[in-house]
Design a protein around this motif. Structure first.
Motif, PDB file in Angstrom:
ATOM      1  N   GLY A  29      -2.837 -11.860   4.187  1.00  0.00           N
ATOM      2  CA  GLY A  29      -2.825 -11.630   2.745  1.00  0.00           C
ATOM      3  C   GLY A  29      -1.873 -10.548   2.293  1.00  0.00           C
ATOM      4  O   GLY A  29      -1.810 -10.237   1.101  1.00  0.00           O
ATOM      5  N   GLU A  30      -1.098  -9.969   3.209  1.00  0.00           N
ATOM      6  CA  GLU A  30      -0.202  -8.867   2.878  1.00  0.00           C
ATOM      7  C   GLU A  30       1.264  -9.263   3.019  1.00  0.00           C
ATOM      8  O   GLU A  30       1.597 -10.253   3.680  1.00  0.00           O
ATOM      9  N   VAL A  31       2.121  -8.460   2.401  1.00  0.00           N
ATOM     10  CA  VAL A  31       3.560  -8.594   2.583  1.00  0.00           C
ATOM     11  C   VAL A  31       4.129  -7.238   2.970  1.00  0.00           C
ATOM     12  O   VAL A  31       3.522  -6.196   2.711  1.00  0.00           O
ATOM     13  N   ARG A  32       5.289  -7.290   3.608  1.00  0.00           N
ATOM     14  CA  ARG A  32       6.061  -6.072   3.841  1.00  0.00           C
ATOM     15  C   ARG A  32       7.274  -6.108   2.939  1.00  0.00           C
ATOM     16  O   ARG A  32       7.989  -7.115   2.869  1.00  0.00           O
ATOM     17  N   VAL A  33       7.497  -4.998   2.247  1.00  0.00           N
ATOM     18  CA  VAL A  33       8.620  -4.869   1.323  1.00  0.00           C
ATOM     19  C   VAL A  33       9.618  -3.868   1.890  1.00  0.00           C
ATOM     20  O   VAL A  33       9.237  -2.772   2.336  1.00  0.00           O
ATOM     21  N   ARG A  34      10.884  -4.243   1.892  1.00  0.00           N
ATOM     22  CA  ARG A  34      11.955  -3.295   2.189  1.00  0.00           C
ATOM     23  C   ARG A  34      12.232  -2.529   0.897  1.00  0.00           C
ATOM     24  O   ARG A  34      12.649  -3.111  -0.115  1.00  0.00           O
ATOM     25  N   VAL A  35      11.946  -1.244   0.892  1.00  0.00           N
ATOM     26  CA  VAL A  35      12.049  -0.449  -0.333  1.00  0.00           C
ATOM     27  C   VAL A  35      13.507  -0.255  -0.717  1.00  0.00           C
ATOM     28  O   VAL A  35      14.336   0.146   0.115  1.00  0.00           O
ATOM     29  N   HIS A  36      13.820  -0.529  -1.977  1.00  0.00           N
ATOM     30  CA  HIS A  36      15.177  -0.292  -2.495  1.00  0.00           C
ATOM     31  C   HIS A  36      15.271   1.092  -3.129  1.00  0.00           C
ATOM     32  O   HIS A  36      16.235   1.829  -2.894  1.00  0.00           O
ATOM     33  N   ALA A  37      14.286   1.443  -3.954  1.00  0.00           N
ATOM     34  CA  ALA A  37      14.276   2.745  -4.620  1.00  0.00           C
ATOM     35  C   ALA A  37      12.842   3.097  -4.972  1.00  0.00           C
ATOM     36  O   ALA A  37      12.012   2.213  -5.213  1.00  0.00           O
ATOM     37  N   ALA A  38      12.566   4.400  -5.013  1.00  0.00           N
ATOM     38  CA  ALA A  38      11.228   4.874  -5.369  1.00  0.00           C
ATOM     39  C   ALA A  38      11.358   6.099  -6.257  1.00  0.00           C
ATOM     40  O   ALA A  38      12.087   7.041  -5.938  1.00  0.00           O
ATOM     41  N   GLY A  39      10.638   6.082  -7.383  1.00  0.00           N
ATOM     42  CA  GLY A  39      10.701   7.186  -8.324  1.00  0.00           C
ATOM     43  C   GLY A  39       9.797   8.337  -7.921  1.00  0.00           C
ATOM     44  O   GLY A  39       8.731   8.154  -7.337  1.00  0.00           O
ATOM     45  N   VAL A  40      10.250   9.543  -8.242  1.00  0.00           N
ATOM     46  CA  VAL A  40       9.470  10.759  -7.997  1.00  0.00           C
ATOM     47  C   VAL A  40       8.989  11.266  -9.346  1.00  0.00           C
ATOM     48  O   VAL A  40       9.792  11.467 -10.266  1.00  0.00           O
ATOM     49  N   CYS A  41       7.684  11.448  -9.477  1.00  0.00           N
ATOM     50  CA  CYS A  41       7.165  11.887 -10.777  1.00  0.00           C
ATOM     51  C   CYS A  41       6.263  13.100 -10.608  1.00  0.00           C
ATOM     52  O   CYS A  41       6.052  13.604  -9.501  1.00  0.00           O
ATOM     53  N   ALA A  42       5.702  13.556 -11.724  1.00  0.00           N
ATOM     54  CA  ALA A  42       4.891  14.773 -11.701  1.00  0.00           C
ATOM     55  C   ALA A  42       3.670  14.629 -10.810  1.00  0.00           C
ATOM     56  O   ALA A  42       3.218  15.613 -10.205  1.00  0.00           O
ATOM     57  N   SER A  43       3.109  13.434 -10.695  1.00  0.00           N
ATOM     58  CA  SER A  43       1.937  13.266  -9.847  1.00  0.00           C
ATOM     59  C   SER A  43       2.302  13.393  -8.369  1.00  0.00           C
ATOM     60  O   SER A  43       1.481  13.841  -7.555  1.00  0.00           O
ATOM     61  N   ASP A  44       3.538  13.026  -8.009  1.00  0.00           N
ATOM     62  CA  ASP A  44       3.996  13.267  -6.633  1.00  0.00           C
ATOM     63  C   ASP A  44       4.137  14.770  -6.377  1.00  0.00           C
ATOM     64  O   ASP A  44       3.853  15.254  -5.281  1.00  0.00           O
ATOM     65  N   ARG A  45       4.578  15.480  -7.379  1.00  0.00           N
ATOM     66  CA  ARG A  45       4.661  16.939  -7.272  1.00  0.00           C
ATOM     67  C   ARG A  45       3.253  17.526  -7.089  1.00  0.00           C
ATOM     68  O   ARG A  45       3.047  18.447  -6.293  1.00  0.00           O
ATOM     69  N   GLU A  46       2.263  16.957  -7.792  1.00  0.00           N
ATOM     70  CA  GLU A  46       0.882  17.413  -7.629  1.00  0.00           C
ATOM     71  C   GLU A  46       0.399  17.191  -6.198  1.00  0.00           C
ATOM     72  O   GLU A  46      -0.287  18.041  -5.622  1.00  0.00           O
ATOM     73  N   VAL A  47       0.748  16.020  -5.633  1.00  0.00           N
ATOM     74  CA  VAL A  47       0.369  15.740  -4.246  1.00  0.00           C
ATOM     75  C   VAL A  47       0.961  16.793  -3.322  1.00  0.00           C
ATOM     76  O   VAL A  47       0.276  17.327  -2.433  1.00  0.00           O
ATOM     77  N   TYR A  48       2.224  17.115  -3.517  1.00  0.00           N
ATOM     78  CA  TYR A  48       2.891  18.074  -2.653  1.00  0.00           C
ATOM     79  C   TYR A  48       2.351  19.495  -2.849  1.00  0.00           C
ATOM     80  O   TYR A  48       2.175  20.248  -1.881  1.00  0.00           O
ATOM     81  N   ASP A  49       2.072  19.846  -4.110  1.00  0.00           N
ATOM     82  CA  ASP A  49       1.585  21.198  -4.400  1.00  0.00           C
ATOM     83  C   ASP A  49       0.097  21.368  -4.112  1.00  0.00           C
ATOM     84  O   ASP A  49      -0.407  22.496  -4.073  1.00  0.00           O
ATOM     85  N   GLY A  50      -0.627  20.249  -3.977  1.00  0.00           N
ATOM     86  CA  GLY A  50      -2.067  20.332  -3.747  1.00  0.00           C
ATOM     87  C   GLY A  50      -2.874  20.516  -5.008  1.00  0.00           C
ATOM     88  O   GLY A  50      -4.033  20.964  -4.960  1.00  0.00           O
ATOM     89  N   THR A  51      -2.305  20.142  -6.165  1.00  0.00           N
ATOM     90  CA  THR A  51      -3.008  20.327  -7.434  1.00  0.00           C
ATOM     91  C   THR A  51      -3.582  19.031  -7.999  1.00  0.00           C
ATOM     92  O   THR A  51      -4.163  19.041  -9.074  1.00  0.00           O
TER      93      THR A  51
END
Length: 339
Positions: A29-51
């Motif tokens: 039921g799954e697929v594998r995607v070859r990633v072309h581009a991925a956006g970085v947003c404030a929630s990714d910054r929260e993940v990195y900062d631990g907030t």
């Protein structure tokens, strides 16, 4: 296939490393995607900062919930015709069987929160594996770089669907970051009599005007417009923007909140809500209908996400990308990692 698949692993707040290994194999039921581009947003910054709020991230994790790519493998039970298709995909890993999911409200799934890039491996990697049912395939000639912004566009689409704008209404967008500028584009397509964009920064307001806003204002200037708008879409998540959005709405108006403020934000005055008889709704993530709306608008040229991209960095520059997102530099728009 050799073991050279890379991914950015955030082991704990403030600690990340680039890891390599065999490309992940899609299960049934799954697929594998070859990633072309991925956006970085404030929630990714929260993940990195631990907030990020407790329960909405699980370490160690490969972040990346805004992405585009090409299906390069299909698991058992998946239509092989998907292989080779350009695509984007929903982030919420909803159960699909609870009452909320069956009603189309997958972001309210009662089975618990699971989302790509927060509790499940994300797209800051060469490859991403996800359930095929979450895919939204794109046209064969789709611009995959621009399509990496379809996740925030789907969030905006969810807000617009909730708001139900009508032609000839006065509409305001509070915040002219990525969400706000995408909201301006979608709302401009509803033929408003007036479309206001509010932001303290000059460059985003200039972009908003180029994308369809008929009026722009700094927050202080917008006070003169309180009580004027039939519909207000809040996208900034700043401490006072939910309150300010309600003040911009006319009596009987509608407000949709999409920004995610930090704890301690200014509250909305309940007396003002009651006396003004406002309808206030909120959006967190995007259900399938919003994804369909966003991808269709993108395919028809109503959404032009490419204009928001200011930086494209390699996967190895994750640290630099996160720093850019949190820099406060008005010249920084959407930052992409390109494996």
């Amino acid at each position: 296939m050799t073991g050279d698949a890379r991914s950015v692993l955030v082991e704990r707040p403030g600690a990340h490393r680039l890891v390599t290994g065999e490309p992940p194999a899609p299960g049934p039921g799954e697929v594998r995607v070859r990633v072309h581009a991925a956006g970085v947003c404030a929630s990714d910054r929260e993940v990195y900062d631990g907030t990020r709020a407790a329960g909405y991230v699980r370490y160690p994790v490969v972040p990346g919930h805004e992405w585009s790519g090409t299906v390069d493998a299909a698991g058992a039970g998946v239509d092989a015709a998907l292989v080779g298709r350009r695509t984007v995909g929903e982030g919420f890993r909803a159960c699909g069987v609870c009452d909320r999911c069956r009603g189309g409200e997958t972001s309210l799934c009662t089975a618990g929160y699971e989302e790509t890039g927060f509790t499940q491996p994300g797209a800051f990697a060469d490859y991403l594996v996800l359930p095929a049912r979450l895919l939204h395939p794109l046209a064969d000639d789709a611009d995959l770089t621009a399509a990496a912004l379809l996740e925030p566009a789907a969030v905006v689409a969810a807000a617009v669907l909730r708001a139900a704008p009508r032609a000839g209404e006065r509409v305001a967008v509070v915040g002219a970051g990525t969400l706000g500028l995408l909201a301006v584009q979608l709302l401009a397509a509803s033929s408003p009599a007036e479309l206001l964009a509010v932001d303290p920064r000059t460059r985003p307001l200039e972009q908003a005007a180029a994308m369809g806003a008929t009026v722009t204002a700094a927050p202080e200037e917008s006070k003169e417009l309180h009580g004027r708008y039939d519909l207000v879409v809040e996208t900034a998540g700043a401490p006072g923007t939910a309150r300010d959005s309600c003040l911009l709405a006319r009596r009987g108006g509608r407000v949709v909140l999409t920004g995610m403020p930090e704890p301690g934000a200014h509250g909305i005055d309940p007396v003002h809500l009651s006396v003004s008889q406002l309808t206030v709704a909120s959006v967190f993530g995007a259900p399938p209908a919003a994804w369909s709306y966003a991808t269709h608008a993108f395919g028809q040229g109503l959404l032009r996400p490419a204009e928001l991209i200011t930086h494209r960095l390699p996967l190895t520059a994750f640290g630099e990308a996160v720093a850019l997102v949190g820099s406060g530099d008005p010249a920084v728009g959407k930052v992409l990692l390109t494996p």
